[in-house]
Design a protein around this motif. Structure first.
Motif, PDB file in Angstrom:
ATOM      1  N   GLN A   1     -87.137  32.948 -28.945  1.00  0.00           N
ATOM      2  CA  GLN A   1     -86.302  32.942 -27.756  1.00  0.00           C
ATOM      3  C   GLN A   1     -86.674  31.746 -26.891  1.00  0.00           C
TER       4      GLN A   1
ATOM      5  N   ARG B   1     -76.792  38.505 -33.389  1.00  0.00           N
ATOM      6  CA  ARG B   1     -78.122  38.299 -32.812  1.00  0.00           C
ATOM      7  C   ARG B   1     -78.471  39.480 -31.925  1.00  0.00           C
TER       8      ARG B   1
ATOM      9  N   TYR C   1     -73.527  31.042 -35.242  1.00  0.00           N
ATOM     10  CA  TYR C   1     -73.446  32.459 -35.598  1.00  0.00           C
ATOM     11  C   TYR C   1     -73.322  32.672 -37.107  1.00  0.00           C
TER      12      TYR C   1
ATOM     13  N   SER D   1     -86.087  34.748 -35.220  1.00  0.00           N
ATOM     14  CA  SER D   1     -86.207  33.443 -34.578  1.00  0.00           C
ATOM     15  C   SER D   1     -86.767  33.635 -33.182  1.00  0.00           C
TER      16      SER D   1
ATOM     17  N   SER E   1     -82.259  41.955 -30.484  1.00  0.00           N
ATOM     18  CA  SER E   1     -83.694  41.973 -30.197  1.00  0.00           C
ATOM     19  C   SER E   1     -84.295  43.235 -30.802  1.00  0.00           C
TER      20      SER E   1
ATOM     21  N   PHE F   1     -85.912  37.061 -31.507  1.00  0.00           N
ATOM     22  CA  PHE F   1     -84.530  37.449 -31.764  1.00  0.00           C
ATOM     23  C   PHE F   1     -84.418  37.902 -33.216  1.00  0.00           C
ATOM     24  N   THR F   2     -83.566  38.926 -33.457  1.00  0.00           N
ATOM     25  CA  THR F   2     -83.181  39.271 -34.826  1.00  0.00           C
ATOM     26  C   THR F   2     -81.829  38.629 -35.119  1.00  0.00           C
ATOM     27  N   ASN F   3     -81.680  38.103 -36.336  1.00  0.00           N
ATOM     28  CA  ASN F   3     -80.438  37.443 -36.731  1.00  0.00           C
ATOM     29  C   ASN F   3     -79.927  38.079 -38.017  1.00  0.00           C
TER      30      ASN F   3
ATOM     31  N   MET G   1     -79.030  32.824 -39.983  1.00  0.00           N
ATOM     32  CA  MET G   1     -78.491  31.770 -39.128  1.00  0.00           C
ATOM     33  C   MET G   1     -77.731  30.766 -39.982  1.00  0.00           C
TER      34      MET G   1
ATOM     35  N   VAL H   1     -78.388  30.367 -34.434  1.00  0.00           N
ATOM     36  CA  VAL H   1     -78.028  31.731 -34.053  1.00  0.00           C
ATOM     37  C   VAL H   1     -77.462  32.468 -35.267  1.00  0.00           C
ATOM     38  N   GLY H   2     -77.915  33.706 -35.484  1.00  0.00           N
ATOM     39  CA  GLY H   2     -77.449  34.496 -36.615  1.00  0.00           C
ATOM     40  C   GLY H   2     -76.049  35.038 -36.418  1.00  0.00           C
TER      41      GLY H   2
END
Length: 844
Positions: free
Chosen positions: A270, A225, A196, A268, A227, A333-335, A339, A221-222
């Motif tokens: 999925q 996270r 995260y 990123s 969408s 995915f938006t982070n 990340m 993972v940001g």
């Protein structure tokens, strides 16, 4: 009252602490007790030593069978440490120290590192309590096997500049019974995890072992996270935010930037779509204020790359190019916050991870100066009795799923276990590691846009390029390594350069790799070289004192290479044309196998090296060796060339403008056939043959006339040696490229070219001159005649080749391009027919 006297205190290790005066004894600070003041004086004002009693932390490691009280103590230890870390953060400490001891911890709670603090375990041991046969009171699951209960011991979660150092962390694997056969599949317990968005953090000087999953874990993972909401629409956007029509790009709905200070965002994939399902991984990003006012646009951003967010921005739109279907699942995915990045794992001992040592992830992270041993073992049992992890993905370091960029793995010792390093991402740098005694491969490149593998020592650990996946123009450099193990870089999805390496006992499959400036030492085993572009400036050798002469199989062109004490076998599996130029062979045997090959040697040197051409129970005239301007030297040879053929007209060989230097009087002939069969079709023209002894010797060109089908021998110079040709019926003493006994019947000629008469006589002609350019052919077309594939004929002044066997019809071919049918035969047009006329009458 101390009455002004100095009193000396003794610390817990029996060491004199600090002198205390009256002034000190009346020190009052509601936020700091006397013990804290003493430790601050000892370690510095930025240091906080955890008060175990205050935070409810207890030393000691319980033994099985565990009681509920044991679990409560372990659970409270984690809670107490977390509270102490938060307290220290609030008081602006930069270093938190755990009093040295042994501490029990348990799942599912994690010790959470905090911003801007180094947590020094001070040589302490923290060990996971685990019982895979009896349920933990903290296991709140209502289904699933007991042994699936999992957790993470330490987490870097949404933190920056946090550090963990100087301790021993022991996982759950040693506590597992593995009574249930499915327990060996467990892979979701971790020692230390970076996740995260954790950035600029480190793990150092720790000993981490025994986790069922991985001892150290990174994710991609940001910080937050999410969408992309809504549905994209077709269109494009210019630099002023104006939407234009397009059937080859789409624009997303607004993505709201979460509350908080987020200066970057990244995209990123999925699931297993690690780079998303976008057709083009580069895209544009538009930024807007709260009221949807356009701020500006950045262009050519990339998946997994940190994208800066302007200060005023509250919303974002993405413009994806090369997309025509707005309804397609793009797996994005938006982070926010990016990340995990710029983290370091260094100076640790990481071992006995059941599945693996380190799962790498994020971007710009570094694994360096660690000893990573015995993770993901491949044999039946660990020495402690635990079963092997039942999947081929077991490793020391693996970045298979957590895609990233600029991963750096350097200066580590990696030993034991199955695979060493598995990589996936945009770029990876694997440098100066020792990788040894692996059951699988030392390095596997799964899916990289760019990889540098340099300066590594790999013993009993190979290297394998798996595939570039969705990458385009993927590039790998492999240089300055010591490699003793399998080596397979033939995957065509990579552009590969292999240079300046030392290989021991194997090279492997090279595919289209550029292979140059390497040194290869072979022992008993051989090397398989497959279809590389060219192998250049390399040395291949074995120790002459070894019991066997190693064999190297190849199917490549060579330039400027050296071969010493080897059996070299051309073994392509298919007919091939091979070029070997400017190479040297010392104490070697070079041979072709059964497949039909043309091998051309240019300017090569052979010292006590035998060349063999094989054709056993096969077709004639298919194996052809040509030596041009080569140098042969013998101090102990019986002959320089040997046919291995039991077929008439089995092998062709030519020696043109070569030098033969003989120092041993025991030489039997220049050339030989292993069978007494008329196999050799030879051309020996324009060579120099010299014997270096004191008195001349006499030897035949060929060991036996029965070995020769036909030989052209002409224009050779001899020194101190007499070469004999006992049976002149088999020999033609002229150069077929300049002379003939009849008008030319094959070959390509230009107008004005002359072929001289090899058997001139009174009343005859000097030769033949070409008066029409084309291909020579004397086989005229005939009707109702069976023809075979590749037969050549001439008709109506043109030459044709049979490309479909059959029987000719009644009308000769006349076409001047392409192919045409004639009965059941198909003829391909080749060239005009070359026309020759006699010239130069010789007087009686």
């Amino acid at each position: 009252m101390l009455d002004g006297r100095i009193k000396k205190l003794i610390d817990e290790e029996g060491t004199l602490a600090f002198p205390i005066t009256v002034a000190d004894s009346v020190f009052i600070n509601k936020n700091q007790n006397l013990a804290e003041k003493l430790f601050s004086e000892r370690y510095g004002h930025g240091t906080y030593v955890i008060d175990l009693e205050h935070w409810g932390i207890q030393k000691g490691l319980p033994q099985k069978p565990y009681s509920e009280e044991d679990y409560h103590k372990a659970y409270n230890n984690i809670k107490g440490i977390n509270r102490a870390l938060k307290y220290a953060h609030g008081k602006e400490y930069t270093l938190v120290m755990l009093p040295r001891g042994e501490y029990s911890i348990c799942y599912p709670l994690s010790i959470n590192l905090v911003d801007n603090i180094t947590f020094n375990l001070n040589g302490s041991t923290l060990k996971v309590m685990y019982d895979s046969d009896n349920k933990s009171p903290y296991d709140e699951r209502t289904s699933g096997a007991i042994h699936l209960f999992a957790g993470v011991s330490f987490t870097f979660h949404q933190v920056k500049n946090a550090h963990l150092t100087n301790g021993k962390i022991i996982g759950d694997m040693y506590e597992r019974s593995f009574n249930d056969p499915s327990e060996k599949y467990v892979e979701h317990t971790y020692g230390v995890s970076f996740t995260y968005g954790a950035s600029y953090c480190s793990l150092s000087h720790c000993e981490i072992s025994g986790y069922a999953g991985d001892n150290v874990n990174f994710t991609s993972v940001g910080w937050i996270r999410g969408s992309i909401p809504g549905n994209p629409v077709p269109g494009d956007m210019d630099g002023n935010g104006v939407v234009t029509s397009s059937d080859n790009s789409i624009i997303t709905d607004y993505v709201t930037i979460p509350a908080g200070e987020f200066s970057v965002i990244s995209l990123s994939g999925q699931g297993y779509s690690r780079q998303t399902s976008l057709n083009n991984k580069e895209f544009n990003v538009a930024f807007y204020t709260e009221d949807n006012t356009f701020i500006g646009r950045t262009t050519n951003m990339r998946v997994l790359f940190p994208i800066s967010i302007p200060k005023r921005a509250k919303k974002i739109k993405f413009i994806f190019r090369n997309e025509s279907d707005p309804g397609r699942n793009l797996n994005i995915f938006t982070n926010f916050g990016g990340m995990p990045a710029h983290n370091v794992v260094e100076f640790n001992e990481i071992y006995d991870g059941h599945r693996g040592g380190i799962t790498m992830g994020g971007s710009y992270c570094i694994i360096k100066n660690n000893r990573i041993r015995d993770n993901g073992k491949f044999n039946t049992n660990f020495l402690d009795g635990a079963p092997q992890f039942p999947d081929s993905t077991k490793y020391a370091i693996n970045q298979e799923d957590s895609y990233g960029d600029n991963s750096i793995i350097r200066d580590n010792l990696i030993t034991g276990g199955f695979h060493g390093i598995l990589t996936r991402g945009y770029s990876v740098f694997i440098e100066n590691n020792v990788i040894t005694n692996m059951g699988g491969s030392g390095i596997v490149v799964y899916d990289q846009e760019f990889a540098t593998i340099r300066g590594n020592y790999m013993r009993r650990a190979g290297l394998y390029l798996f595939g570039a996946g969705g990458q385009k123009n993927a590039f790998v450099t492999i240089s300055n390594n010591y490699i003793e193990g399998s080596f397979n870089v033939e995957n065509p999805s990579y552009n590969t350069i292999v240079s300046n390496n030392f290989f021991k006992n194997g090279i492997g499959s090279l595919g289209n790799a550029v292979y140059r400036n390497n040194i290869v030492k072979l022992v008993v085993g051989g090397a398989i070289l497959k279809a590389a572009n060219k192998i250049s400036d390399c040395i291949f050798y074995s120790d002459p004192s070894d019991q066997f002469q190693p064999e190297v199989h190849f199917s490549n062109d060579f330039v400027n290479c050296q071969f010493k004490n080897l059996l070299i076998t051309l073994n392509t599996g298919v007919p091939s044309n091979i070029s070997i130029r400017d190479c040297e062979f010392n104490d070697c045997r070079f041979r072709t196998l059964q497949h039909f090959h043309t091998v051309q040697f240019e300017n090569c040197r052979f010292v006590d090296s035998l060349v063999q051409s094989t054709c056993v129970n096969s077709e004639k005239r298919k194996n052809n060796m040509m030596f041009n301007q080569c140098h042969f030297k013998s101090t102990k040879m019986s002959y320089f060339f040997q046919a291995m053929s039991n077929i008439s007209e089995g092998v062709k060989v030519s020696f043109h403008e070569c030098r033969f230097e003989i120092s041993n009087s025991s030489i039997e002939s220049l050339f030989d056939n292993n069978y007494i069969t008329d196999s050799i079709i030879a051309s020996v023209i324009g060579n120099t043959i010299e014997y270096k002894g004191d008195t001349p010797i006499t030897i035949p060109y060929f060991k036996s006339d029965k070995e020769v089908w036909e030989a052209h021998i002409a224009n050779n110079k001899t020194y101190n040696i007499i070469l004999t040709l006992p049976n002149l019926v088999r020999y033609k003493l002229f150069d077929p490229t300049t002379h003939s006994v009849t008008s030319p019947s094959s070959g390509i000629f230009s107008r004005g070219e002359i072929i001289y008469n090899a058997m001139p006589e009174a009343g005859g002609n000097l030769g033949w001159i070409c008066i029409q350019s084309g291909q020579a052919n004397t086989n005229a077309w005939r009707p109702n005649t069976p023809y075979s594939l590749n037969d050549l004929i001439n008709s109506n002044g043109f030459v044709y080749k049979c490309t479909l066997a059959g029987t000719s019809g009644q009308s000769a071919p006349t076409h001047t391009s392409g192919s045409a049918m004639d009965g059941t035969v198909q003829w391909e047009y080749i060239k005009p027919l070359a026309v020759f006329k006699e010239f130069g009458v010789i007087q009686d």
